[in-house]
Design an enzyme around this catalytic site. Structure first.
Site, mmCIF file in Angstrom:
data_model
loop_
_atom_site.group_PDB
_atom_site.id
_atom_site.type_symbol
_atom_site.label_atom_id
_atom_site.label_comp_id
_atom_site.label_asym_id
_atom_site.label_seq_id
_atom_site.Cartn_x
_atom_site.Cartn_y
_atom_site.Cartn_z
ATOM 1 N N GLY A 17 0.801 -1.225 0.000
ATOM 2 C CA GLY A 17 0.000 0.000 0.000
ATOM 3 C C GLY A 17 0.836 1.277 0.000
ATOM 4 N N TYR A 156 -12.251 4.706 13.797
ATOM 5 C CA TYR A 156 -11.290 5.262 12.832
ATOM 6 C C TYR A 156 -11.367 6.788 12.805
ATOM 7 C CZ TYR A 156 -8.591 5.199 8.396
ATOM 8 O OH TYR A 156 -7.649 5.358 7.407
ATOM 9 N N THR A 193 -5.423 0.803 -2.330
ATOM 10 C CA THR A 193 -4.501 -0.084 -1.596
ATOM 11 C C THR A 193 -5.356 -1.187 -0.971
ATOM 12 O OG1 THR A 193 -4.720 0.913 0.591
ATOM 13 C CG2 THR A 193 -3.143 1.969 -0.921
#
Ligand SMILES: NC(=O)c1ccc[n+]([C@@H]2O[C@H](COP(=O)([O-])OP(=O)(O)OC[C@H]3O[C@@H](n4cnc5c(N)ncnc54)[C@H](O)[C@@H]3O)[C@@H](O)[C@H]2O)c1
Length: 251
Positions: A17, A156, A193
């Site tokens: 990534g 997150y 990614t």
């Protein structure tokens, strides 16, 4: 003249990534890179690909960013092999889907452990090396999710917002202390990614792309150019800033 010639970069989460892309792009512009990851096979692959083009420019280091002992060992090894550390890219990170009713406390803690606490402890332990290798640059990979919320991204969102503000605190401390150590955050939008694979369940990126004014996902290089700028002395007057590389989504 290569843009980051003489720089010695420690990159976390470099097995794949964005981290792998940063390693390639920085090495292409003259830096040495220490590629660390809990996935050591992946880190070795990244380092081998770099070394194929630039012999001796990269090393791979096994490193879990949630472990203080790992940080101590990994930074010491990188410092020995590269002859210093002048760029720290805190890139390793994980996501989690869940809202205030569904997210588990265990996931909440894990996301904050990997995405936030690791940057606190890792940067603290890296400071002596960065002070020895000024001018130095700390680059923290946050997210647009650290600036705007989603109901299903509670852990997150909170973690990446913490990275954003921690970045500014580190930057101000360094400036006040008279260190030539800058600290900035990068806030990518959905970028192609492995981390976004769970969001492409039907194999289509349509749902994600339609939210982005520039009408495509980010490519790792789009983020890499920002990291390259921040690692280089071209950004010598830039600190405590956030860089949204987001195709316009946060507007
Ligand atoms: N790709 C995106 O759309 C996107 C958008 C915004 C922000 N980001 C952020 O960019 C960073 C890189 O993400 P990516 O897209 O390359 O994801 P990725 O999943 O492809 O790579 C993350 C890497 O971090 C490593 N890692 C995970 N936990 C670790 C730990 N405890 N110790 C060491 N390494 C660990 C993984 O092994 C992996 O190699 C993350 O912080 C992510 O939150 C990504």
């Amino acid at each position: 003249m290569a843009r980051v010639a003489g720089k010695k970069a420690f990159i976390t989460g470099g097995a794949q990534g964005l981290g792998a892309c940063f390693a390639r792009m920085l090495a292409d512009e003259g830096a040495k890179v220490a590629v660390s990851d809990v996935n050591i096979d992946g880190a070795r692959e990244t380092a081998a690909a770099v070394n194929e083009k630039h012999a001796g420019a990269a090393i791979a280091i096994a490193h879990d960013v949630t472990e203080k002992d790992d940080w101590e060992r990994a930074l010491a090894e990188a410092n020995d092999v590269m002859g210093g550390i002048s760029v720290l890219i805190n890139n390793a990170g994980i996501g989690s889907f869940g809202n205030i009713e569904t997210e588990s406390f265990e996931n909440w803690r894990r996301v904050n452990d990997v995405d936030v606490d690791s940057i606190f402890i890792g940067t603290q332990l890296a400071m002596p090396y960065l002070k020895e290798n000024q001018p130095a640059s700390i680059i923290n990979i946050s997210s647009v999710a650290g600036l705007v919320a989603d109901g299903n991204f509670i852990a997150y969102n909170a973690a990446k917002a913490a990275v954003w503000m921690m970045t500014k605190s580190i930057a101000l401390h360094c400036a006040r202390s008279g260190y030539d150590i800058r600290c900035n955050s990068i806030h990518p939008v959905f970028t192609r990614t492995p981390i976004i694979e769970p969001m492409l369940k039907d194999g289509s990126d349509h749902k994600l792309v339609r939210q982005i004014p520039l009408k495509r996902l980010g490519e790792p290089e789009d983020i890499g150019y920002c990291a390259l700028y921040l690692a280089s002395d071209e950004s010598r007057f830039v600190t405590a800033s956030e860089f949204k590389i987001d195709g316009g989504i946060t507007a």
